[in-house]
Design a protein around this motif. Structure first.
Motif, short mmCIF file in Angstrom:
data_model
loop_
_atom_site.label_atom_id
_atom_site.label_comp_id
_atom_site.label_asym_id
_atom_site.label_seq_id
_atom_site.Cartn_x
_atom_site.Cartn_y
_atom_site.Cartn_z
N GLY A 164 -1.33 -9.16 10.98
CA GLY A 164 -2.58 -9.41 10.51
C GLY A 164 -3.55 -8.03 10.04
O GLY A 164 -2.83 -7.32 9.12
N MET A 165 -4.40 -7.91 10.57
CA MET A 165 -5.35 -6.71 10.13
C MET A 165 -4.80 -5.39 10.13
O MET A 165 -4.54 -4.36 9.46
N VAL A 166 -3.91 -4.84 11.48
CA VAL A 166 -3.33 -3.76 11.85
C VAL A 166 -2.26 -3.40 10.86
O VAL A 166 -2.02 -2.27 10.02
N GLY A 167 -1.36 -4.54 10.68
CA GLY A 167 -0.25 -4.47 9.80
C GLY A 167 -0.46 -4.24 8.31
O GLY A 167 -0.05 -3.39 7.72
N GLN A 191 -3.59 -7.84 1.23
CA GLN A 191 -4.84 -8.46 1.54
C GLN A 191 -5.05 -9.33 2.45
O GLN A 191 -5.89 -9.71 3.27
N GLN A 192 -4.08 -10.36 2.19
CA GLN A 192 -3.99 -11.43 3.15
C GLN A 192 -3.87 -10.78 4.77
O GLN A 192 -4.36 -11.67 5.64
N GLN A 232 -11.85 -9.91 -1.05
CA GLN A 232 -11.10 -8.76 -1.33
C GLN A 232 -11.38 -8.08 -2.88
O GLN A 232 -11.58 -7.10 -2.93
N ILE A 233 -11.42 -9.38 -3.74
CA ILE A 233 -11.06 -8.90 -5.26
C ILE A 233 -12.61 -8.54 -5.36
O ILE A 233 -12.88 -7.49 -6.19
N ALA A 234 -13.56 -9.27 -4.74
CA ALA A 234 -15.12 -8.88 -5.06
C ALA A 234 -15.21 -7.33 -4.25
O ALA A 234 -16.15 -6.57 -5.13
N ASP A 235 -14.61 -7.12 -3.55
CA ASP A 235 -14.83 -5.73 -2.87
C ASP A 235 -14.28 -4.66 -3.75
O ASP A 235 -14.63 -3.71 -3.80
N ASP A 236 -12.95 -5.14 -4.30
CA ASP A 236 -12.35 -4.21 -5.25
C ASP A 236 -13.52 -4.01 -6.47
O ASP A 236 -13.33 -2.62 -7.01
N LEU A 237 -13.58 -4.89 -7.07
CA LEU A 237 -14.88 -4.85 -8.06
C LEU A 237 -16.18 -4.12 -7.93
O LEU A 237 -16.41 -3.26 -8.59
N LEU A 238 -16.59 -4.10 -6.76
CA LEU A 238 -17.75 -3.52 -6.25
C LEU A 238 -17.61 -1.85 -6.10
O LEU A 238 -18.30 -1.16 -6.61
N ASP A 239 -16.30 -1.64 -5.54
CA ASP A 239 -15.88 -0.28 -5.63
C ASP A 239 -15.78 0.39 -7.09
O ASP A 239 -16.01 1.65 -7.28
N VAL A 240 -15.32 -0.30 -7.94
CA VAL A 240 -15.34 0.19 -9.44
C VAL A 240 -16.96 -0.16 -9.94
O VAL A 240 -17.31 1.03 -10.66
N ALA A 255 -10.23 4.57 -5.93
CA ALA A 255 -9.57 5.66 -6.85
C ALA A 255 -9.36 6.90 -6.31
O ALA A 255 -8.16 7.35 -6.49
N ALA A 256 -10.31 7.35 -5.35
CA ALA A 256 -10.07 8.67 -5.00
C ALA A 256 -8.68 8.84 -3.98
O ALA A 256 -8.09 9.68 -4.05
N LEU A 257 -8.51 7.59 -3.27
CA LEU A 257 -7.36 7.57 -2.46
C LEU A 257 -5.97 7.05 -3.16
O LEU A 257 -5.16 6.82 -2.42
N ASN A 258 -6.32 6.74 -4.55
CA ASN A 258 -5.33 6.32 -5.35
C ASN A 258 -4.42 4.87 -4.68
O ASN A 258 -3.46 4.73 -4.73
N LYS A 259 -5.47 3.94 -4.48
CA LYS A 259 -5.14 2.63 -3.91
C LYS A 259 -4.69 1.93 -5.00
O LYS A 259 -5.29 1.87 -6.15
N THR A 260 -3.78 0.96 -4.79
CA THR A 260 -3.42 -0.07 -5.64
C THR A 260 -4.38 -1.38 -5.02
O THR A 260 -4.20 -1.74 -4.03
N THR A 261 -5.12 -1.88 -6.29
CA THR A 261 -5.90 -3.20 -5.72
C THR A 261 -5.65 -4.01 -6.93
O THR A 261 -4.94 -3.85 -7.88
N PHE A 262 -6.41 -5.20 -6.43
CA PHE A 262 -6.38 -6.21 -7.65
C PHE A 262 -6.89 -5.76 -9.05
O PHE A 262 -6.34 -6.24 -10.00
#
Length: 308
Positions: A164-167, A191-192, A232-240, A255-262
């Motif tokens: 779950g969350m930790v993994g 995300q899941q 999560q998608i809404a969160d990704d959109l808010l970050d942008v 983006a600063a952490l070079n994350k792959t997002t939706f």
């Protein structure tokens, strides 16, 4: 939806549950409701209260309360289960903000716990909230049937842990290249686990408390999975597209952490279309409950349309 709107009844219910959860957490962290034999280091308790009583939407407890309401579960019992879930969520935020993880300076418009105190205190405060959650979820007041409490405890452990969350957090760090070369990221799977698992627990907890049928449990499970991904998608959109003042934390962190997002995978328009598809999936899952599912339908819309 039949009668509930985001601007009136829903917001009032969400705010009431947030207030009730805040008050309950404050009581749970008081001397009266902690086991007598436990010593309570003052600095640790201050740090826990700093992070767990900092307000917030309390969406996860709200999902527990409203999914349980579908089955007529007493509100006090659902709130207690929701408080356990919120302890897990608060612990995860404390650890997620640490320098070794996202190294965040702001959370809900205030300095993150390790900034306000120190790294060691933040780690121990998170550990304490994690273990307190399982003290709470096993309490007799949640359900008279010990078997139901066992199912809740197992489900919460699985949502919180390796699968779950930790993994999910580990997959996220690996995708940033923290452990060498960047590993390919399955964003949906990540995300899941990282975000969706706790939100999904909030939905299936009501089914477990209400001793739902297999069909009803599956409906809330499907709804929870759709809602978690939409969140999560809404969160990704808010970050942008969001700003730090509204978010209460730095924008552009992904983006600063070079994350792959939706958003990086689907683009902004594609991500927004995906949210619309998920709302339709959530609505379909709730059809089995008729008007009893209206609050949960509104919750999915709220998640999709939130601005912070």
């Amino acid at each position: 939806m039949s009668t509930l709107t985001l601007s009136t009844d829903f917001v009032q219910r969400l705010d009431q549950t947030a207030d009730d959860t805040e008050a309950l957490l404050a009581r749970l962290l008081s001397d009266q409701l902690l086991p007598d034999e436990i010593a309570r280091p003052r600095r640790l308790m201050e740090a826990i209260r700093y992070s767990s009583l900092a307000g917030g939407k309390r969406l996860r407890p709200f999902l527990v309360v409203e999914s349980a309401a579908v089955f007529g579960v007493p509100r006090d019992a659902a709130l207690l289960a929701g408080a356990a879930l919120e302890c897990i969520h608060c612990y995860s935020l404390i650890h997620d903000d640490l320098p070794a993880m996202d190294n965040s300076e702001l959370r809900r418009g205030r300095p993150t716990l390790h900034r306000a105190y120190d790294d060691a205190t933040a780690i121990l405060a998170g550990d304490a909230l994690l273990t307190l959650a399982f003290d709470i979820i096993t309490r007799d007041e949640i359900h008279a049937d010990a078997g139901v409490r066992l199912l809740l405890t197992r489900a919460l452990a699985r949502a919180s842990g390796i699968g779950g969350m930790v993994g999910g957090q580990m997959l996220d760090l690996a995708g940033e290249g923290r452990f060498g070369d960047r590993e390919p990221v399955d964003v949906a799977r990540l995300q899941q686990m990282k975000t969706g698992a706790l939100l999904r627990f909030g939905c299936i907890a009501g089914a477990l408390l209400g001793q739902a049928s297999k069909e009803q449990y599956k409906a809330l499970d499907d709804y929870g999975r759709a809602l978690g991904e939409a969140f999560q998608i809404a969160d990704d959109l808010l970050d942008v597209e969001g700003d730090a003042a509204a978010l209460g934390k730095p924008a552009g962190a992904d983006a600063a952490l070079n994350k792959t997002t939706f958003v990086t995978q689907l683009g902004i328009d594609g991500a927004k279309k995906r949210v619309g598809d998920l709302l339709a999936r959530a609505d379909k899952a709730l059809s089995i409950f008729g008007e009893k599912g209206d609050v949960l339908r509104a919750a999915a819309r709220f998640v999709a349309e939130r601005k912070n």
